[in-house]
Structure formats: C-alpha cells, structure tokens
Scaffold this motif. Structure first.
Motif, short mmCIF file in Angstrom:
data_model
loop_
_atom_site.label_atom_id
_atom_site.label_comp_id
_atom_site.label_asym_id
_atom_site.label_seq_id
_atom_site.Cartn_x
_atom_site.Cartn_y
_atom_site.Cartn_z
N ALA A 80 5.56 2.52 -3.25
CA ALA A 80 5.28 3.12 -4.56
C ALA A 80 6.55 3.18 -5.41
N THR A 120 -0.84 7.81 -0.79
CA THR A 120 -2.22 7.79 -1.31
C THR A 120 -3.13 6.90 -0.48
N VAL A 141 -0.65 -0.03 -4.21
CA VAL A 141 0.22 0.51 -5.26
C VAL A 141 -0.21 0.01 -6.62
N ASP A 172 -3.13 -0.55 -7.71
CA ASP A 172 -4.26 0.26 -8.19
C ASP A 172 -3.79 1.62 -8.69
N ASP A 173 -2.84 2.21 -7.95
CA ASP A 173 -2.29 3.51 -8.39
C ASP A 173 -1.62 3.37 -9.75
N ARG A 203 -3.61 3.83 -0.80
CA ARG A 203 -4.26 2.87 -1.71
C ARG A 203 -3.25 1.81 -2.09
N LYS A 254 0.84 -1.20 0.00
CA LYS A 254 0.00 0.00 0.00
C LYS A 254 0.88 1.25 0.00
N SER A 255 0.46 2.21 -0.80
CA SER A 255 1.18 3.49 -0.85
C SER A 255 0.90 4.28 0.42
N TYR A 279 3.77 10.37 -10.71
CA TYR A 279 3.50 9.50 -9.55
C TYR A 279 4.80 9.12 -8.84
N GLU A 336 -4.02 2.92 -12.56
CA GLU A 336 -4.70 4.17 -12.89
C GLU A 336 -3.79 5.13 -13.64
N ARG A 337 -2.50 5.14 -13.28
CA ARG A 337 -1.56 6.12 -13.84
C ARG A 337 -0.95 5.68 -15.17
#
Length: 337
Positions: free
Chosen positions: A304, A85, A89, A91-92, A87, A81-82, A292, A95-96
């Motif tokens: 991240a 954020t 990582v 998922d980040d 959330r 998990k970041s 990011y 998305e990015r």
C-alpha cells in the motif's frame, strides 16, 4: 519541437521517474526494521499462521526476488495486495483517490478565488492599510496549524451552531448515489439524487475551506511578490507615463507577465492537495488517499505504501507537465525543448 513530441518525451521521462521512485521506496520499506505480518496479526498470533501469511505475500523470499516480482507485477498494472485490507492495492487506491480529488479540487477553487485577487490587491495597494491587512491574513494562513483550524471550525459550525455537518462525505441517513466517477457531488447530479448532492456539498465546505484558506495564503503571497516585480519593469512605467488607464495597464502589461510564478505555486499547491492532506482527512473523517497512506504506514503495509507513492509521483509528474505547457502559452518566448 512540437507539443506532441514534447508531451511524448515527457511521458517517457515520467515512466522512468515513477519506476525510479518506486524502486527507492520498495527497498526503503524492505530494509526498515519491523515485521508487517506481526504488526497486523499481533504478538499472540500462532507461528504457523504468521509463516503462512508471510509466504502468501512473498515476504519469505530474498529481497531481490521480491523486487523482480514487484517490477513484473508493476508492468502489468498490479500493485500487489494490501496486508491491512486484504484487497488489491489498485482497488483501494481507485476507491480512495476520488474522495481526495474532490476535496483537493474544491480546496483549490477556494484558494484561487481568495488568493489571486487578494495578492493583486495587496500589490496595487502596497504599504496601504489594505496591504497590511491582507499580509497579516496571509501570514496567519501560512503559519496556522491545519489541525487547529479544522478543530476550531468543527467546534463552531458543527457542534455549537449546528449549521454545517460533521465528519464524513455524507450523513448516515443519506443514500450514497451509484458509483460512476467516485465523486459524490458529480455522481449524485448524474443520478438525479439532489438530496445527496446538497449533503455532499455541505460536507465539503469545512474541510475545503480549511485547505483552501491555507493554500490561498501561499498563492496570495506569491501573487503579490510577482505583481510588484512586474510593476517595477520599464515597459510598465512607460505604459503608465503614456497615460493608459490603470486597469488597462494592469490587465495587458502586468498580470500576464506575472503569471509564471503564480502558475508554478498553483501547481505545487494542487499537487500537495492531491497527495492527500493527512491531518485534514483525519480530522474530518475523509476517506481519502492521505488517511489510507497513514494507515498503511502505521501497519507497515509495504504494498500500500509503494502503491500510494507511485500514485503521488504520477500526480506530480502530470501536474508539472501541465504547468510547463501553460508556461509556453503564457509566454510565447518559451519553447518546448
């Protein structure tokens, strides 16, 4: 060796390389001075909150325990998990990355359209005025700071002339199409939202032109050098002495043998674009991988950073594999081995 066996072997190597790179980056981030929890919460955070966050992310454990947990999670496809954020990582990154992929691909198309023809023309017209002009333009491209060119284009086309949109992927009043691929241009076409498509293309023009022009300069220089080297070969001189038309000699005996170094630099350029153009994404407010990772490094977001580096390592490995396969197609003398 068959193509299938070659690809399987390279994929196995790729997994080992990615694990090796992830291990190195994991330990580098852990041994560097600094406290990611303190960087996020600030110096005034209550000690009990700091301790709770540190336990939540596992930073209170010995480093070798953290590494074992990291590898076990990595095998399950969990990058953690970041801390910035809050959330996962993965998922980040999911998305990015499409934003970076869309920008990088548009930039590469521009770079190919400009770079290869200019490089060929420069080689054919060697030491002529056209050659000098192309070389100056290429030199300007490889030596120009990307942030400077980006700001100048924004100033001219957005602020002064007002003919192109500013930062971001869409204007605020344009509704974003339903997320299917993450590529706004593609998703807007699929959903039939042509206003969003036109707006997304307009937003792509400036950042893609900046990256495309700088990348085309590298491609043009390598193309020129490779074409000139091939033109000196005996089989080309023999074809010309037989009276074959210049265009036929160029297409059959010059361009194809010159492609291997060109394909190599195209692969490197595309890999560099896909890892995220930090300054370009920052200037144009592009929510991609580069911005990011920049934020992750500022806040010492260990998970991240490692996750982003893993994605970059996979990108480079896949591009190298594709480039090697193209080598054998261009030159049948090259065997998979």
């Amino acid at each position: 060796m068959s193509l299938f066996r070659y690809v399987v072997r390279r994929v196995i190597y790729m997994v080992l390389v990615v694990i090796g790179i992830a291990t190195i980056v994991f330990f580098i981030t852990r041994v560097l001075p600094g406290d990611p929890v303190g960087a996020i919460l600030g110096p005034q955070a209550p000690p009990d909150v700091v301790d709770r966050i540190r336990r939540e992310y596992g930073f209170d454990k010995p480093i070798y325990i953290q590494y074992i947990d990291f590898i076990a999670n990595l095998i399950r496809g969990d990058l953690g998990k970041s801390i910035s954020t809050n959330r996962p990582v993965i998922d980040d990154l999911r998305e990015r990355f499409p934003a970076t992929f869309e920008l990088a691909t548009a930039s590469l198309v521009i770079a190919l359209i400009l770079g290869i023809p200019l490089g060929i023309m420069s080689a054919i017209k060697k030491d002529k005025p056209v050659d000098h002009i192309i070389r100056i333009v290429s030199l300007f491209g490889v030596s120009m700071p990307v942030f400077w060119l980006g700001l100048i284009l924004l100033l001219i086309f957005y602020y002064i002339l007002g003919i192109l949109p500013g930062p971001g992927r869409l204007d605020p009043y344009i509704m974003e199409p339903p997320r299917i691929t993450g590529l706004i241009t593609i998703d807007s076409l699929i959903s039939g939202n042509f206003d969003a498509f036109r707006n997304a293309v307009a937003h792509l023009i400036l950042p893609a032109s900046v990256l495309g022009y700088l990348s085309s300069a590298y491609i043009a220089r390598i193309t020129r050098a490779s074409i000139l080297e091939t033109l000196r070969q005996e089989h080309v001189k023999f074809a010309i002495s037989k009276g074959l038309p210049k265009n036929a000699v160029l297409l059959r005996h010059v361009i194809r043998p010159s492609l291997i170094p060109i394909v190599t630099v195209i692969g490197l350029v595309y890999g560099g674009l896909l890892e995220g153009a930090v300054l370009t994404e920052t200037i144009f407010g592009w929510p991609g991988l580069g911005s990011y990772l920049t934020r992750a490094m500022i806040y010492m977001d260990y998970n991240a950073i490692v996750g982003g580096v893993i994605v970059i390592a996979i990108i480079y490995s896949i591009i190298n594999l594709v480039v090697d396969i193209i080598y054998a197609y261009i030159d049948p003398r090259i065997k998979y081995g």
